[in-house]
Write a protein that holds these residues in place. Structure first.
Motif, short mmCIF file in Angstrom:
data_model
loop_
_atom_site.label_atom_id
_atom_site.label_comp_id
_atom_site.label_asym_id
_atom_site.label_seq_id
_atom_site.Cartn_x
_atom_site.Cartn_y
_atom_site.Cartn_z
N LEU A 9 70.70 58.38 66.77
CA LEU A 9 69.44 58.97 66.12
C LEU A 9 68.40 57.79 66.01
O LEU A 9 68.76 56.62 65.45
N TYR A 10 67.30 57.91 66.26
CA TYR A 10 66.07 56.83 66.07
C TYR A 10 65.06 57.30 64.73
O TYR A 10 64.49 58.70 64.74
N LEU A 11 64.10 56.45 64.55
CA LEU A 11 63.50 56.70 63.92
C LEU A 11 62.26 55.82 64.19
O LEU A 11 62.34 54.22 63.44
N GLN A 12 61.42 56.05 64.78
CA GLN A 12 59.93 54.82 65.31
C GLN A 12 59.21 54.97 64.46
O GLN A 12 58.26 55.81 64.24
N MET A 13 58.50 54.27 63.27
CA MET A 13 58.06 53.87 62.55
C MET A 13 56.55 53.44 62.46
O MET A 13 56.55 52.00 62.61
N SER A 14 55.72 53.04 62.70
CA SER A 14 54.22 53.25 62.90
C SER A 14 53.37 52.99 62.06
O SER A 14 53.09 53.58 60.82
N SER A 15 51.94 52.11 62.08
CA SER A 15 50.89 52.34 61.12
C SER A 15 51.87 52.71 59.78
O SER A 15 51.54 53.00 58.46
N PHE B 153 55.25 58.77 62.47
CA PHE B 153 56.59 58.59 62.41
C PHE B 153 57.12 59.09 63.25
O PHE B 153 56.34 60.20 63.74
N THR B 154 58.18 59.05 64.80
CA THR B 154 58.68 59.43 65.36
C THR B 154 60.25 59.94 65.76
O THR B 154 61.27 58.95 65.64
N ILE B 155 60.69 61.39 65.33
CA ILE B 155 62.04 61.27 65.03
C ILE B 155 62.74 61.29 66.94
O ILE B 155 62.41 61.97 68.01
N ASP C 67 75.95 67.66 55.41
CA ASP C 67 77.09 67.60 55.05
C ASP C 67 77.49 65.65 55.59
O ASP C 67 78.63 65.54 54.87
N VAL C 68 76.81 64.73 56.19
CA VAL C 68 77.29 63.91 55.69
C VAL C 68 75.85 62.92 55.32
O VAL C 68 74.87 62.92 56.48
N TRP C 69 76.12 61.57 55.32
CA TRP C 69 75.12 60.69 54.96
C TRP C 69 75.46 58.91 54.83
O TRP C 69 76.38 58.66 55.42
N GLY C 70 74.59 58.76 55.56
CA GLY C 70 75.00 56.98 56.10
C GLY C 70 74.46 56.39 54.48
O GLY C 70 74.43 57.00 54.09
N GLN C 71 74.81 54.94 54.89
CA GLN C 71 74.94 54.31 53.38
C GLN C 71 73.24 54.20 53.84
O GLN C 71 73.41 53.24 52.15
N GLY C 72 72.43 54.03 54.37
CA GLY C 72 70.77 54.39 54.16
C GLY C 72 71.45 52.78 54.53
O GLY C 72 71.65 51.41 54.55
N THR C 73 69.09 52.37 54.98
CA THR C 73 69.00 51.15 55.31
C THR C 73 67.47 50.73 54.99
O THR C 73 66.75 51.48 54.65
N GLN C 74 67.51 49.35 53.97
CA GLN C 74 66.03 49.05 53.29
C GLN C 74 65.40 49.21 54.47
O GLN C 74 65.01 48.42 55.45
N VAL C 75 64.13 49.64 53.83
CA VAL C 75 62.00 49.45 54.44
C VAL C 75 61.12 49.07 53.44
O VAL C 75 61.53 49.79 52.43
N THR C 76 61.10 47.58 53.47
CA THR C 76 60.33 46.88 52.87
C THR C 76 58.65 47.26 53.56
O THR C 76 58.95 46.22 54.06
N VAL C 77 57.61 47.46 52.68
CA VAL C 77 56.53 47.77 53.58
C VAL C 77 55.55 46.78 52.85
O VAL C 77 55.07 47.23 51.79
N SER C 78 54.54 45.30 52.93
CA SER C 78 54.03 44.78 52.28
C SER C 78 52.90 44.09 53.34
O SER C 78 52.99 44.04 54.11
N SER D 103 55.23 48.11 62.16
CA SER D 103 56.34 49.33 63.12
C SER D 103 57.18 48.58 63.31
O SER D 103 57.95 47.60 62.52
N LEU D 104 58.50 49.63 62.81
CA LEU D 104 60.03 49.01 63.10
C LEU D 104 60.38 50.45 63.40
O LEU D 104 60.29 51.18 63.14
N LYS D 105 61.21 50.55 63.63
CA LYS D 105 62.28 51.20 64.55
C LYS D 105 63.55 50.68 64.08
O LYS D 105 65.03 50.33 64.08
#
Length: 122
Positions: free
Chosen positions: A78-84, A67-69, A111-122, A17-19
């Motif tokens: 704003l949040y994004l809970q990511m599981s499994s 996932f849960t927003i 209208d507006v975007w963030g710069q992004g955050t990298q998620v890597t699953v392995s 999981s990641l949030k």
């Protein structure tokens, strides 16, 4: 200026999981549509989930049930809970805002975007 800043990305194991968090500054209105998108290497940016001012969310089939927003209007976040998590969830994740409008999955509608955050699953 309105700014969205994502955080919380990183490396995760399959099934983990990641949030993710998105901090919003410069504009806050509960009627805005907020969304998470993602872009994997070599692929187009795609919608993950949207949430409108009434709290109604719409998930991509690929993340439903995993996932849960959520929004915290008091904290302008704003949040994004990511599981499994799966390897196919590996991507750069972006939050986006569409002011005073209903939610869509069209990138150009935001209208507006963030710069992004990298998620890597392995």
């Amino acid at each position: 200026d309105v700014q969205l800043v994502e955080s919380g990305g990183g490396a995760a194991q399959v099934g983990g999981s990641l949030k993710l968090s998105c901090s919003i500054s410069g504009h806050t209105d509960p009627d805005d549509c907020m969304a998470w998108f993602r872009q994997a290497p070599g692929r187009e940016r795609e919608g993950v989930v949207t949430v409108d001012g009434a709290g109604r969310s719409n998930y991509a089939d690929s993340v439903k049930g995993r996932f849960t927003i959520s929004k915290d209007n008091a904290k302008n976040a704003l949040y994004l809970q990511m599981s499994s998590l799966k390897p196919e969830d590996t991507a750069m994740y972006y939050c986006a805002a569409r002011f005073y409008q209903s939610c869509t999955t069209k990138l150009d509608d935001y209208d507006v975007w963030g710069q992004g955050t990298q998620v890597t699953v392995s």
